[in-house]
Design a protein around this motif. Sequence first.
Motif, PDB file in Angstrom:
ATOM      1  N   UNK A  27      39.003  40.287  41.536  1.00 56.32           N
ATOM      2  CA  UNK A  27      38.037  40.010  40.654  1.00 56.32           C
ATOM      3  C   UNK A  27      38.018  38.482  40.368  1.00 56.32           C
ATOM      4  N   UNK A  28      39.187  37.741  40.262  1.00 55.63           N
ATOM      5  CA  UNK A  28      38.933  36.194  40.125  1.00 55.63           C
ATOM      6  C   UNK A  28      38.323  35.553  41.165  1.00 55.63           C
ATOM      7  N   UNK A  29      38.306  36.011  42.299  1.00 61.47           N
ATOM      8  CA  UNK A  29      37.562  35.484  43.500  1.00 61.47           C
ATOM      9  C   UNK A  29      36.100  35.725  43.393  1.00 61.47           C
ATOM     10  N   UNK A  30      35.851  36.752  43.095  1.00 60.27           N
ATOM     11  CA  UNK A  30      34.301  37.152  42.512  1.00 60.27           C
ATOM     12  C   UNK A  30      33.819  36.304  41.429  1.00 60.27           C
ATOM     13  N   UNK A  31      34.615  36.087  40.600  1.00 61.78           N
ATOM     14  CA  UNK A  31      34.072  35.158  39.384  1.00 61.78           C
ATOM     15  C   UNK A  31      34.133  33.593  39.824  1.00 61.78           C
ATOM     16  N   UNK A  50      39.189  29.718  36.825  1.00 57.52           N
ATOM     17  CA  UNK A  50      40.354  29.883  37.665  1.00 57.52           C
ATOM     18  C   UNK A  50      41.731  30.175  36.753  1.00 57.52           C
ATOM     19  N   UNK A  51      41.655  29.385  35.742  1.00 57.40           N
ATOM     20  CA  UNK A  51      42.700  29.383  34.864  1.00 57.40           C
ATOM     21  C   UNK A  51      43.047  30.868  34.213  1.00 57.40           C
ATOM     22  N   UNK A  52      42.031  31.652  34.389  1.00 57.76           N
ATOM     23  CA  UNK A  52      42.219  33.123  33.867  1.00 57.76           C
ATOM     24  C   UNK A  52      43.131  33.832  34.695  1.00 57.76           C
ATOM     25  N   UNK A  53      43.671  33.194  36.135  1.00 59.40           N
ATOM     26  CA  UNK A  53      44.696  33.749  36.802  1.00 59.40           C
ATOM     27  C   UNK A  53      45.739  32.796  37.090  1.00 59.40           C
ATOM     28  N   UNK A  54      46.915  32.932  36.461  1.00 60.24           N
ATOM     29  CA  UNK A  54      47.866  32.062  36.469  1.00 60.24           C
ATOM     30  C   UNK A  54      48.410  31.711  37.917  1.00 60.24           C
ATOM     31  N   UNK A  55      48.710  32.753  38.689  1.00 53.26           N
ATOM     32  CA  UNK A  55      48.973  32.633  40.083  1.00 53.26           C
ATOM     33  C   UNK A  55      47.983  31.822  40.730  1.00 53.26           C
ATOM     34  N   UNK A  56      46.615  32.300  40.662  1.00 53.26           N
ATOM     35  CA  UNK A  56      45.600  31.302  41.350  1.00 53.26           C
ATOM     36  C   UNK A  56      45.827  29.733  41.047  1.00 53.26           C
ATOM     37  N   UNK A  57      45.886  29.720  39.744  1.00 49.36           N
ATOM     38  CA  UNK A  57      45.960  28.462  39.153  1.00 49.36           C
ATOM     39  C   UNK A  57      47.251  27.595  39.796  1.00 49.36           C
ATOM     40  N   UNK A  58      48.295  28.246  39.914  1.00 43.14           N
ATOM     41  CA  UNK A  58      49.418  27.337  40.463  1.00 43.14           C
ATOM     42  C   UNK A  58      49.198  27.210  42.078  1.00 43.14           C
ATOM     43  N   UNK A  93      38.447  28.005  49.207  1.00 45.09           N
ATOM     44  CA  UNK A  93      39.788  28.049  49.128  1.00 45.09           C
ATOM     45  C   UNK A  93      40.422  28.741  48.088  1.00 45.09           C
ATOM     46  N   UNK A  94      39.805  28.919  46.900  1.00 44.42           N
ATOM     47  CA  UNK A  94      40.015  29.865  45.786  1.00 44.42           C
ATOM     48  C   UNK A  94      40.084  31.222  46.152  1.00 44.42           C
ATOM     49  N   UNK A  95      39.044  31.559  47.099  1.00 43.66           N
ATOM     50  CA  UNK A  95      38.846  32.995  47.456  1.00 43.66           C
ATOM     51  C   UNK A  95      39.971  33.189  48.421  1.00 43.66           C
ATOM     52  N   UNK A  96      40.252  32.148  49.245  1.00 41.56           N
ATOM     53  CA  UNK A  96      41.413  32.513  50.296  1.00 41.56           C
ATOM     54  C   UNK A  96      42.573  32.503  49.714  1.00 41.56           C
ATOM     55  N   UNK A  99      43.472  36.319  48.414  1.00 40.30           N
ATOM     56  CA  UNK A  99      43.542  37.337  49.370  1.00 40.30           C
ATOM     57  C   UNK A  99      44.829  38.103  49.186  1.00 40.30           C
ATOM     58  N   UNK A 100      45.869  37.604  49.072  1.00 36.05           N
ATOM     59  CA  UNK A 100      47.201  37.998  48.955  1.00 36.05           C
ATOM     60  C   UNK A 100      47.485  39.138  47.900  1.00 36.05           C
ATOM     61  N   UNK A 101      46.748  39.039  47.030  1.00 32.71           N
ATOM     62  CA  UNK A 101      46.324  40.492  45.926  1.00 32.71           C
ATOM     63  C   UNK A 101      45.943  41.566  46.488  1.00 32.71           C
TER      64      UNK A 101
END
Length: 279
Positions: A27-31, A50-58, A93-96, A99-101
């Motif tokens: 979902x975060x990648x879609x956004x 991006x801040x809506x997903x703490x793991x992605x933010x880090x 880069x954010x989409x990549x 992907x781990x999710x």
Amino acid sequence: MSTENALLTILVDRINNDTLVLPTLPEVAVKVRQAADNSDVNLMQMADVISQDPALSARMIKVANSAIMGRSVKVSNLQQAVTRIGLRQIKNIATAMAMEQLFVSNNEIIKGYMGKAWQKTLTVASHSITLMEFYLKNNKHTSLNRDSITLAALVYNIGVLPILTEAERHPEVFANPSFLAHAIQKLSGKIGSSIMRAWEFPEEFSNVALSWADPSYKLEQISYVDFIRIGAILEGTLQVSDKSAALQVYIEKGVIPSMDLFSSDEYNDMLDDVKDMFS
């Protein structure tokens, strides 16, 4: 019919009939992708998405501080990270990094397979991105870029996910790892290409998924597939009878300068920095 052959038949039928359940983009990648495609979105708004997903933010902060960004001054927050990476690169880069999710499962056996698949993907990606950095140094006018190779290298083997998900309904096949390896080798490219189209990714990503393990792959023009194939050869995911001979093809093609590259301190230092980006 054995369970293995039955599963293979099911997978082939579902691929041919477009009824195979494909994974959905996180979902975060879609956004992030929607925001990036909006010409009115600015860097601060992108940071908010991006801040809506703490793991992605880090992860994005880690990317901004990585060697591939070529900066010695460290950023300490997401706003600074997004500014450094830039709106053009942030989409891929954010989409990549999201992907781990997808490589998760509540089934312990599937979870183990997915974990191994993801770790192999990271190793291949690390080599592919490092190789691209060296290529870009000597080929300033190429249309290839680091944000696309980052995404391509983390989705190239996405086709394994529906195979493992379908196999979950047939737990007895996990007693035969060689069968799963055969099914993945036979079908994951076509499935991965279908996923890329379903996610409405550019055709180059579909070609990566379809071609990276194709033994008949030949393309005179240098593409992202070449970098991922080299990474997969180095990792062992793409098995070849003679690794040196297989890599010689890419020396002749101009993707890599020589075999000496892989033993150089410069290459291995960069490789370690890229691996650290994913840790």
